[in-house]
Design a protein around this motif. Structure first.
Motif, PDB file in Angstrom:
ATOM      1  N   UNK A 117     -29.560  25.288 -25.778  1.00 11.81           N
ATOM      2  CA  UNK A 117     -29.058  24.969 -26.956  1.00 11.81           C
ATOM      3  C   UNK A 117     -29.659  23.793 -27.717  1.00 11.81           C
ATOM      4  N   UNK A 118     -30.408  23.122 -26.950  1.00  6.58           N
ATOM      5  CA  UNK A 118     -31.038  21.944 -27.968  1.00  6.58           C
ATOM      6  C   UNK A 118     -32.501  22.234 -28.186  1.00  6.58           C
ATOM      7  N   UNK A 130     -21.649  23.415 -27.154  1.00  2.71           N
ATOM      8  CA  UNK A 130     -21.699  24.253 -28.171  1.00  2.71           C
ATOM      9  C   UNK A 130     -21.050  23.542 -29.418  1.00  2.71           C
ATOM     10  N   UNK A 131     -20.006  22.922 -29.302  1.00  2.00           N
ATOM     11  CA  UNK A 131     -19.266  22.038 -30.168  1.00  2.00           C
ATOM     12  C   UNK A 131     -20.085  20.969 -30.580  1.00  2.00           C
ATOM     13  N   UNK A 132     -20.376  20.466 -29.808  1.00  2.00           N
ATOM     14  CA  UNK A 132     -21.608  19.234 -30.081  1.00  2.00           C
ATOM     15  C   UNK A 132     -22.750  19.633 -30.757  1.00  2.00           C
ATOM     16  N   UNK A 143     -30.547  19.655 -34.701  1.00  2.00           N
ATOM     17  CA  UNK A 143     -30.801  20.913 -33.761  1.00  2.00           C
ATOM     18  C   UNK A 143     -30.611  22.197 -34.808  1.00  2.00           C
ATOM     19  N   UNK A 144     -31.149  21.802 -35.870  1.00  2.00           N
ATOM     20  CA  UNK A 144     -31.292  22.894 -36.733  1.00  2.00           C
ATOM     21  C   UNK A 144     -32.344  23.630 -36.185  1.00  2.00           C
ATOM     22  N   UNK A 145     -32.472  25.191 -36.427  1.00  2.00           N
ATOM     23  CA  UNK A 145     -33.497  25.979 -35.543  1.00  2.00           C
ATOM     24  C   UNK A 145     -35.011  25.652 -35.849  1.00  2.00           C
ATOM     25  N   UNK A 146     -35.016  24.977 -37.170  1.00  2.00           N
ATOM     26  CA  UNK A 146     -36.267  24.721 -37.615  1.00  2.00           C
ATOM     27  C   UNK A 146     -36.569  23.323 -37.727  1.00  2.00           C
ATOM     28  N   UNK A 147     -35.980  22.392 -37.157  1.00  2.00           N
ATOM     29  CA  UNK A 147     -36.266  21.003 -36.974  1.00  2.00           C
ATOM     30  C   UNK A 147     -37.305  20.801 -36.182  1.00  2.00           C
TER      31      UNK A 147
END
Length: 577
Positions: free
Chosen positions: A420-421, A484-486, A493-497
């Motif tokens: 998730x991270x 997930x809510x966190x 945690x943006x997919x492109x960060x």
């Protein structure tokens, strides 16, 4: 419009450069654009635009993973999503929901219909009205019971030249296969015996994309799916699409060009539509399906499941860390699709070149000791090789190479906290969300290894299990939902960060994420061992002027000189916001 037609015609000229066509590529471009209604309805896609954020989480499920009496399963699924997943997911991947003859949906009889045992198009449209819908475009093959194949055998249209045939004497030695069955299927037709190409099973006959009529059929199918609310297209087994004798028949240039063509057509037809390529192949080959941000929007991160499971059962993150440091950041407009469990198994081909044979053998033996099964593939030398491990993830992580232990659920949650991270969009299999274990009865009933992780829940029984805090199902659902809510609230945690790997030893897997506006930093620290590890916050270079806290527990760190005891399989998300 002229520019778009030129682009489509160029794709077609590359695809059919070695094929003699009855029509010009310009005429074919007109026909393709008409099928997609691009002669009247055109979007103007923005290059390198992200269609996702940290809020996006995809649930992967069959249409009948949850059933109840006297209700179509798709309606039951919709009710489950609304009751249990509204604050957990934004998107749902419903695995093939079409009439089929085998392979739990991936041997499609009719691409344009909904399997009556699941529901109808209205049920699909209802779900797509509440969630981003991901659907399979099973593009490499179809069922041997399809109308197309029946027509092929009878020598009439549509279907006459829709399938790949070869002579058993042809040079097919190099062909890459994910199965052990013979490549060619002997088939009686009105014109005599023909040998039909079957990359997967003999019920899944490969389509002949050298015939542009086949391409046009699939363009029409794509248009239909868009009209029914599909936003995300999963290109199933697309790597095998184009065949050329004397080659490996995988990842050929024409295959990549077909993906580029579909990308062009889809993004000009629907502003937010996306392609995800399902290419269960070695990591380096998989990465090529990004193209230059002009093929797949997302690619399955197939190396993650075997590497992460290996990490957690060995208590050593060496190989996972090496792989992560070698992975290029996805440029804007593309993203990794991260998953660690699926309806299939833990693929081993994506671990080739990343895990040594000795590591793979240890992993296979450990999974077998935990009740897992092994599926095999044929190699060029005629020797069968392990292709995937079939096992429910919660059972795969019930212990380590030393055997089962008391840390199973914590290890399972740690795996998801890592997924998730990580950079990318997370996909969570419904049986992971629900903590479903190995279904040995279904394997016995179907005689297929993959059935072990394809349990069907009775909705009433599931609700009962989720309502009792002590059950494995309630614990995994509650803890995953919390994570997930966190996640969805953190810009870092943006997919492109930005993502950087930390070096904290072999028992501590860590990485740093930074939001695209650089305001938020999160240090993701994961104890992947069964031992307590002492961590000094100074080891991860926290900036002393910021305020830091662990998002998961809420613990505030007043000093960066603090030492922390990190429990077995504990995850810390240490953030400055």
């Amino acid at each position: 419009m002229d520019h778009l037609k030129q682009k489509v015609a160029h794709h077609l000229s590359v695809i059919y450069s070695d094929v003699t066509l009855d029509i010009t590529t310009d005429t074919l471009a007109d026909e393709v654009m008409s099928i997609m209604r691009l002669d009247s309805e055109v979007c103007n896609p923005v290059a390198h635009q992200n269609h996702w954020s940290q809020e996006d989480v995809i649930l992967i499920t069959y249409g009948d993973s949850i059933k109840t009496e006297n209700q179509p399963p798709l309606q039951t699924l919709h009710g489950f999503l609304q009751d249990y997943c509204n604050d957990v997911i934004t998107s749902v991947h419903i695995l093939p929901f079409f009439p089929y003859s085998s392979d739990d949906g991936f041997s499609v009889i009719n691409f344009s219909a909904v399997n009556e045992s699941l529901g109808d198009w209205q049920d699909i449209s209802s779900i797509s009205g509440d969630y981003h819908l991901m659907a399979d475009l099973v593009i490499n093959h179809c069922s041997s019971r399809s109308l197309w194949f029946e027509n092929f055998k009878l020598g009439r249209e549509p279907g006459l030249d829709y399938f790949v045939t070869a002579d058993p004497k042809d040079d097919i030695e190099q062909v890459v296969r994910p199965r052990t069955s013979p490549l060619l299927r002997e088939t009686q037709t009105n014109e005599g015996i023909k040998h039909v190409w079957c990359t997967f099973s003999h019920d899944q006959v490969d389509l002949n994309f050298k015939n542009p009529e086949v391409l046009k059929e699939f363009i029409a199918i794509i248009r239909l799916y868009l009209d029914k609310g599909v936003k995300i297209f999963r290109l199933d087994a697309v790597a095998f699409l184009w065949k050329k004798l004397g080659t490996r028949c995988i990842n050929l240039d024409q295959t990549h060009e077909v993906v580029r063509l579909i990308r062009t057509l889809v993004e000009h037809s629907s502003e937010h539509a996306m392609l995800i390529t399902e290419t269960n192949i070695p990591n380096r080959e998989n990465l090529t399906y990004f193209g230059n941000a002009n093929e797949a929007h997302c690619i399955y991160n197939f190396s993650l499941p075997p590497l992460l499971v290996n990490t957690l059962v060995t208590g050593n993150c060496k190989y996972l860390k090496q792989w992560m440091m070698s992975m290029p950041p996805a440029q804007n407009g593309t993203a990794y699709f991260n998953f660690i469990a699926s309806h299939d198994g833990i693929g081993l081909r994506p671990a080739e070149g990343l895990l040594k044979d000795e590591e793979l053998n240890t992993l296979i033996n450990t999974m077998q000791s935990f009740g897992g099964r092994i599926s095999w593939r044929a190699t060029n030398g005629g020797v069968n090789k392990a292709y995937e491990i079939n096992i429910a993830l919660i059972d795969a992580l019930q212990g380590t190479v030393k055997g089962p232990d008391k840390w199973g659920i914590d290890r399972f949650i740690c795996a998801h906290a890592i997924m998730l991270s990580l950079e990318g969009i997370p996909g969570i299999y419904i049986h992971s969300l629900l903590g479903t274990g190995n279904d040995y009865e279904k394997v016995k009933h179907t005689n297929h290894n993959r059935s072990i992780n394809r349990h069907q829940w009775d909705y009433e029984e599931l609700v009962n299990q989720l309502g009792q805090e002590w059950t494995q199902h309630a614990q995994t659902y509650s803890r995953l939902k919390h994570l997930i809510k966190l996640r969805v609230e953190q810009p870092a945690f943006h997919p492109n960060a930005t993502q950087f790997t930390l070096h904290l030893g072999d028992q501590m897997f860590g990485f740093w994420r930074q939001s695209m506006d650089r305001r938020q930093s999160i240090f993701c620290i994961n104890n992947i061992s069964d031992e307590v590890i002492n961590l000094s916050l100074s080891d991860i270079n926290l900036i002393s002027t910021d305020n830091w806290c662990d998002l998961i527990t809420g613990t505030v760190y007043d000093s960066i000189e603090l030492g922390i005891e990190v429990q077995p399989y504990q995850t810390l998300w240490i953030s400055n916001l």
